[in-house]
Design a protein around this motif. Structure first.
Motif, PDB file in Angstrom:
ATOM      1  N   VAL A   9       2.939-131.179 -18.836  1.00 45.30           N
ATOM      2  CA  VAL A   9       4.079-131.885 -19.419  1.00 45.30           C
ATOM      3  C   VAL A   9       4.256-133.242 -18.757  1.00 45.30           C
ATOM      4  CG1 VAL A   9       6.585-131.848 -19.654  1.00 45.30           C
ATOM      5  CG2 VAL A   9       5.262-129.801 -20.186  1.00 45.30           C
ATOM      6  N   THR A  56       8.767-124.315 -30.428  1.00 40.56           N
ATOM      7  CA  THR A  56       8.891-125.586 -29.715  1.00 40.56           C
ATOM      8  C   THR A  56       9.828-125.401 -28.523  1.00 40.56           C
ATOM      9  OG1 THR A  56       8.546-126.781 -31.772  1.00 40.56           O
ATOM     10  CG2 THR A  56       9.514-128.010 -29.966  1.00 40.56           C
ATOM     11  N   ASP A  58      11.865-127.544 -25.187  1.00 40.68           N
ATOM     12  CA  ASP A  58      12.252-128.756 -24.461  1.00 40.68           C
ATOM     13  C   ASP A  58      12.039-128.506 -22.983  1.00 40.68           C
ATOM     14  OD1 ASP A  58      12.997-130.098 -26.724  1.00 40.68           O
ATOM     15  OD2 ASP A  58      15.152-130.072 -26.319  1.00 40.68           O
ATOM     16  N   VAL A  80      11.028-133.700 -22.488  1.00 38.96           N
ATOM     17  CA  VAL A  80       9.838-133.735 -23.331  1.00 38.96           C
ATOM     18  C   VAL A  80       9.901-132.531 -24.256  1.00 38.96           C
ATOM     19  CG1 VAL A  80       7.318-133.703 -23.355  1.00 38.96           C
ATOM     20  CG2 VAL A  80       8.529-134.812 -21.477  1.00 38.96           C
ATOM     21  N   ARG A  81       9.607-132.742 -25.534  1.00 39.56           N
ATOM     22  CA  ARG A  81       9.614-131.638 -26.511  1.00 39.56           C
ATOM     23  C   ARG A  81       8.193-131.424 -27.016  1.00 39.56           C
ATOM     24  NH1 ARG A  81      14.068-131.777 -30.919  1.00 39.56           N
ATOM     25  NH2 ARG A  81      15.166-130.906 -29.131  1.00 39.56           N
ATOM     26  N   GLY A  82       7.796-130.157 -27.020  1.00 38.46           N
ATOM     27  CA  GLY A  82       6.472-129.837 -27.525  1.00 38.46           C
ATOM     28  C   GLY A  82       6.287-128.352 -27.721  1.00 38.46           C
ATOM     29  N   ARG A  83       5.174-128.024 -28.320  1.00 38.34           N
ATOM     30  CA  ARG A  83       4.816-126.634 -28.541  1.00 38.34           C
ATOM     31  C   ARG A  83       3.667-126.314 -27.592  1.00 38.34           C
ATOM     32  NH1 ARG A  83       3.975-125.826 -34.328  1.00 38.34           N
ATOM     33  NH2 ARG A  83       6.219-125.571 -34.294  1.00 38.34           N
ATOM     34  N   SER A  88      -1.724-132.862 -27.286  1.00 38.14           N
ATOM     35  CA  SER A  88      -0.789-133.707 -26.544  1.00 38.14           C
ATOM     36  C   SER A  88      -0.154-134.781 -27.424  1.00 38.14           C
ATOM     37  CB  SER A  88      -1.482-134.348 -25.347  1.00 38.14           C
ATOM     38  OG  SER A  88      -2.519-135.202 -25.781  1.00 38.14           O
ATOM     39  N   TRP A  91       3.421-133.982 -28.850  1.00 36.53           N
ATOM     40  CA  TRP A  91       4.578-133.874 -27.958  1.00 36.53           C
ATOM     41  C   TRP A  91       5.384-135.166 -28.045  1.00 36.53           C
ATOM     42  CZ3 TRP A  91       5.291-129.977 -23.909  1.00 36.53           C
ATOM     43  CH2 TRP A  91       4.448-128.876 -24.085  1.00 36.53           C
ATOM     44  N   LYS A  92       6.688-135.053 -27.778  1.00 35.93           N
ATOM     45  CA  LYS A  92       7.555-136.219 -27.898  1.00 35.93           C
ATOM     46  C   LYS A  92       8.398-136.390 -26.635  1.00 35.93           C
ATOM     47  CE  LYS A  92      10.947-138.296 -30.927  1.00 35.93           C
ATOM     48  NZ  LYS A  92      11.694-138.189 -32.162  1.00 35.93           N
TER      49      LYS A  92
END
Length: 101
Positions: A9, A56, A58, A80-83, A88, A91-92
């Motif tokens: 992350v 997802t 956070d 950071v938000r992602g699954r 990569s 991800w946001k």
């Protein structure tokens, strides 16, 4: 296992912070930090996760970050938000700002 996820992350968020276009959700030059291209992760101080649905998550992290241009170190909080397990580039980086206790 949690440390390896946090390392992933952190790598994603630092890459995202350096590559964000102008007008993106997170400021590419975070308040209190220099050029993101010269930011270096020193260590992760703390981390929390929160599921947000549809697999997802956070990740809220407090980081010690060094600005190599001026040689200073400061703490920043990012989200950071992602699954987990996804690419990569999906991800946001939602926020990256100076950490205030």
């Amino acid at each position: 296992m949690m440390r390896s996820r946090l390392a992933l992350v952190v790598a994603v968020l630092l890459a995202a912070a350096a590559a964000l276009p102008a007008g993106a959700d997170a400021d590419p030059e975070p308040e209190g930090a220099g050029d993101p291209a010269v930011l270096e992760l020193v260590n992760v101080v703390s981390g929390e996760t929160q599921p947000v649905g549809d697999g997802t998550t956070d990740y809220r992290l407090v980081l010690n970050v060094r600005d190599n241009a001026v040689g200073t170190t400061a703490q920043f909080q990012c989200v950071v938000r992602g699954r987990p397990g996804s690419r990569s580039n999906t991800w946001k980086l939602l926020s990256f700002k100076p950490y205030k206790q």
